[in-house]
Design a protein around this motif. Sequence first.
Motif, PDB file in Angstrom:
ATOM      1  N   LYS A 119      -0.329  43.298  -4.914  1.00 34.29           N
ATOM      2  CA  LYS A 119       0.616  44.358  -5.267  1.00 34.29           C
ATOM      3  C   LYS A 119       0.140  45.202  -6.442  1.00 34.29           C
ATOM      4  O   LYS A 119       0.450  46.375  -6.535  1.00 34.29           O
ATOM      5  CB  LYS A 119       1.988  43.759  -5.604  1.00 34.29           C
ATOM      6  CG  LYS A 119       2.711  43.234  -4.391  1.00 34.29           C
ATOM      7  CD  LYS A 119       4.067  42.675  -4.766  1.00 34.29           C
ATOM      8  CE  LYS A 119       4.768  42.109  -3.547  1.00 34.29           C
ATOM      9  NZ  LYS A 119       6.084  41.556  -3.885  1.00 34.29           N
ATOM     10  N   ASP A 120      -0.631  44.573  -7.358  1.00 35.85           N
ATOM     11  CA  ASP A 120      -1.117  45.316  -8.526  1.00 35.85           C
ATOM     12  C   ASP A 120      -2.379  46.137  -8.219  1.00 35.85           C
ATOM     13  O   ASP A 120      -2.952  46.760  -9.094  1.00 35.85           O
ATOM     14  CB  ASP A 120      -1.365  44.377  -9.700  1.00 35.85           C
ATOM     15  CG  ASP A 120      -2.494  43.376  -9.457  1.00 35.85           C
ATOM     16  OD1 ASP A 120      -3.111  43.394  -8.372  1.00 35.85           O
ATOM     17  OD2 ASP A 120      -2.755  42.560 -10.363  1.00 35.85           O
ATOM     18  N   GLY A 121      -2.818  46.118  -6.950  1.00 37.74           N
ATOM     19  CA  GLY A 121      -3.966  46.914  -6.550  1.00 37.74           C
ATOM     20  C   GLY A 121      -5.286  46.159  -6.554  1.00 37.74           C
ATOM     21  O   GLY A 121      -6.306  46.690  -6.124  1.00 37.74           O
ATOM     22  N   GLN A 122      -5.287  44.925  -7.040  1.00 35.86           N
ATOM     23  CA  GLN A 122      -6.515  44.142  -7.049  1.00 35.86           C
ATOM     24  C   GLN A 122      -6.928  43.819  -5.613  1.00 35.86           C
ATOM     25  O   GLN A 122      -6.101  43.469  -4.781  1.00 35.86           O
ATOM     26  CB  GLN A 122      -6.305  42.851  -7.826  1.00 35.86           C
ATOM     27  CG  GLN A 122      -7.540  42.005  -7.931  1.00 35.86           C
ATOM     28  CD  GLN A 122      -7.307  40.714  -8.688  1.00 35.86           C
ATOM     29  OE1 GLN A 122      -6.181  40.339  -8.990  1.00 35.86           O
ATOM     30  NE2 GLN A 122      -8.365  40.022  -8.998  1.00 35.86           N
ATOM     31  N   VAL A 123      -8.218  43.963  -5.332  1.00 34.65           N
ATOM     32  CA  VAL A 123      -8.734  43.681  -3.991  1.00 34.65           C
ATOM     33  C   VAL A 123      -9.842  42.641  -4.082  1.00 34.65           C
ATOM     34  O   VAL A 123     -10.439  42.431  -5.129  1.00 34.65           O
ATOM     35  CB  VAL A 123      -9.268  44.949  -3.287  1.00 34.65           C
ATOM     36  CG1 VAL A 123      -8.166  45.935  -3.039  1.00 34.65           C
ATOM     37  CG2 VAL A 123     -10.402  45.567  -4.062  1.00 34.65           C
ATOM     38  N   GLY A 124     -10.093  42.012  -2.950  1.00 36.06           N
ATOM     39  CA  GLY A 124     -11.155  41.018  -2.887  1.00 36.06           C
ATOM     40  C   GLY A 124     -11.194  40.393  -1.512  1.00 36.06           C
ATOM     41  O   GLY A 124     -10.638  40.929  -0.559  1.00 36.06           O
TER      42      GLY A 124
END
Length: 63
Positions: free
Chosen positions: A10-15
Amino acid sequence: MIGIEKYTLKDGQVGWQVSLSAKAQNQAATTVQTRRFSCTQYGEQAFQKALEWFEDGYFQAAG
């Protein structure tokens, strides 16, 4: 069963998230291991790190 999939929090962190499930001989329960590799932490190497983690876990379970 294995799975490698891209995730976005939700905070935009991707992986990349890796899931490895295995049932050992003579055991009724299935063990599921999940690990995330953040692009923030690993950069462009996040997918490679996820793949390496899977390979290490797969070969340990098979051996």
